[in-house]
Design a protein around this motif. Structure first.
Motif, PDB file in Angstrom:
ATOM      1  N   LEU A  59      -0.546   4.482 -11.594  1.00  0.00           N
ATOM      2  CA  LEU A  59      -0.089   5.170 -10.332  1.00  0.00           C
ATOM      3  C   LEU A  59       1.567   5.390 -10.249  1.00  0.00           C
ATOM      4  O   LEU A  59       2.310   4.583 -10.909  1.00  0.00           O
ATOM      5  CB  LEU A  59      -0.512   4.263  -9.247  1.00  0.00           C
ATOM      6  CG  LEU A  59      -1.894   3.793  -8.911  1.00  0.00           C
ATOM      7  CD1 LEU A  59      -1.917   2.918  -7.839  1.00  0.00           C
ATOM      8  CD2 LEU A  59      -2.646   5.078  -8.884  1.00  0.00           C
ATOM      9  N   VAL A  96       2.783  -0.136 -10.301  1.00  0.00           N
ATOM     10  CA  VAL A  96       3.231   1.129 -10.271  1.00  0.00           C
ATOM     11  C   VAL A  96       4.590   1.566 -11.036  1.00  0.00           C
ATOM     12  O   VAL A  96       5.276   0.709 -10.790  1.00  0.00           O
ATOM     13  CB  VAL A  96       3.405   1.776  -8.588  1.00  0.00           C
ATOM     14  CG1 VAL A  96       2.179   1.138  -7.835  1.00  0.00           C
ATOM     15  CG2 VAL A  96       4.457   0.880  -7.985  1.00  0.00           C
ATOM     16  N   LYS A 138      -1.021  10.585 -15.156  1.00  0.00           N
ATOM     17  CA  LYS A 138      -1.012   9.553 -14.263  1.00  0.00           C
ATOM     18  C   LYS A 138      -1.381   9.916 -12.971  1.00  0.00           C
ATOM     19  O   LYS A 138      -1.351  11.327 -12.660  1.00  0.00           O
ATOM     20  CB  LYS A 138       0.429   9.331 -14.023  1.00  0.00           C
ATOM     21  CG  LYS A 138       1.136   8.775 -15.392  1.00  0.00           C
ATOM     22  CD  LYS A 138       2.552   8.588 -15.252  1.00  0.00           C
ATOM     23  CE  LYS A 138       3.177   8.050 -16.731  1.00  0.00           C
ATOM     24  NZ  LYS A 138       4.506   7.774 -16.778  1.00  0.00           N
ATOM     25  N   THR A 139      -1.796   9.126 -12.219  1.00  0.00           N
ATOM     26  CA  THR A 139      -2.506   9.205 -10.692  1.00  0.00           C
ATOM     27  C   THR A 139      -1.005   9.477  -9.614  1.00  0.00           C
ATOM     28  O   THR A 139      -0.365   8.559  -9.666  1.00  0.00           O
ATOM     29  CB  THR A 139      -3.419   8.342 -10.148  1.00  0.00           C
ATOM     30  OG1 THR A 139      -4.605   8.257 -11.052  1.00  0.00           O
ATOM     31  CG2 THR A 139      -3.846   8.495  -8.646  1.00  0.00           C
ATOM     32  N   VAL A 141       0.985   9.382  -6.166  1.00  0.00           N
ATOM     33  CA  VAL A 141       0.838   9.017  -4.692  1.00  0.00           C
ATOM     34  C   VAL A 141       1.887   9.595  -4.015  1.00  0.00           C
ATOM     35  O   VAL A 141       3.118   8.995  -4.079  1.00  0.00           O
ATOM     36  CB  VAL A 141       0.740   7.495  -4.801  1.00  0.00           C
ATOM     37  CG1 VAL A 141       0.373   6.989  -3.288  1.00  0.00           C
ATOM     38  CG2 VAL A 141      -0.555   6.917  -5.447  1.00  0.00           C
TER      39      VAL A 141
END
Length: 277
Positions: A59, A96, A138-139, A141
């Motif tokens: 993340l 993260v 990658k994710t 946020v």
């Protein structure tokens, strides 16, 4: 894939799910409330998206765009990340990473008092920049404190399209306006609930955990000159120096409407330095 998550859904002006007074203080730099908001958002996100977190995907948390002076969301982000990291570490998952969206334009208008069309017109010429190579695989946020009309979200999505990012994307908000019948100016009501005049800032600045941000700098620089001068009389050298450096970092000295207060601030620093000498 884009997914939106908000901790509080604003559907009525009678109950926001949080105290308007707290939100206002948070927007003007109350670090203690930012800690509470960030922790609550992280706990809500973990509960809602446990399956995502358990995949072990990396993340990257990205707060709302800023140039030099952080936004209030940046302080919320700090506790959001620390709370989320503790959960991830406990479950043997990767903690993260962080990144920043750089923005190129600053403006003096108060975004919170504008309607949806005016907001888009104001920020439409802005441009956002991010490190595409770092984000690969990658994710993402994206974190913000409140979603009212979705104007900033559309700018983020415009940036995503421009950079041709194919990442999984989550848009996270502490609160979101979900009732179209409520005018976007509700944001201004929340922003200024605890701050009616510049002198209401004293309690926040002297509260022990003050975090300077874009809103308070712009608010003070835009305030009437006489009151601004009176307000600064009991402020510490540390605060005055930090305030001045932040204003310069955002190029506010180039904005005509801010110059009277900034010039006074500069003269105060020169005067204080002479006294020290």
């Amino acid at each position: 894939m884009h997914t939106t998550y908000s901790l509080h859904k604003i559907s009525t002006t009678d109950d926001f799910g949080f105290k308007a007074a707290d939100y206002s203080r948070f927007k003007f730099g109350d670090g203690d409330i930012a800690v509470n908001f960030g922790e609550a958002l992280a706990i809500g996100f973990i509960k809602e998206h446990t399956d995502l977190l358990n995949t072990g995907h990396q993340l990257v948390v990205i707060p709302s765009p800023y140039s030099f002076i952080p936004t209030a969301t940046f302080t919320l982000k700090n506790t959001f990340v620390s709370t989320l990291n503790r959960w991830l570490a406990k479950h043997n998952l990767p903690v993260v990473q962080e990144n920043k969206v750089h923005r190129t334009i600053t403006y003096k208008e108060d975004y919170g008092e504008l309607n949806a069309e005016e907001r888009l017109r104001l920020i439409g010429n802005d441009s956002f920049h991010i490190d595409k190579a770092f984000l690969k695989g990658k994710t993402l946020v994206f974190l913000d404190d409140i979603r009212i009309t979705g104007g900033h979200e559309r700018m983020i999505k415009k940036m995503i399209d421009a950079y041709e990012l194919d990442n999984t994307v989550y848009m996270l908000y502490f609160a979101e306006l979900v009732n179209d019948a409520i005018h976007p100016s509700i944001e201004n009501y929340l922003n200024y609930f605890s701050v009616q005049t510049i002198f209401d800032l004293d309690d926040i600045i002297n509260g022990g955990n003050f975090c300077i941000n874009t809103r308070i700098v712009k608010y003070m620089l835009n305030y009437d000159h006489e009151s601004f001068c009176v307000f600064l009389q009991n402020k510490s050298d540390a605060f005055i120096n930090q305030f001045y450096d932040m204003a310069l970092g955002n190029s506010y000295h180039t904005m005509e409407s801010y110059r009277p207060n900034l010039n006074y601030l500069s003269n105060q620093l020169v005067s204080n330095n002479k006294k020290l000498a």
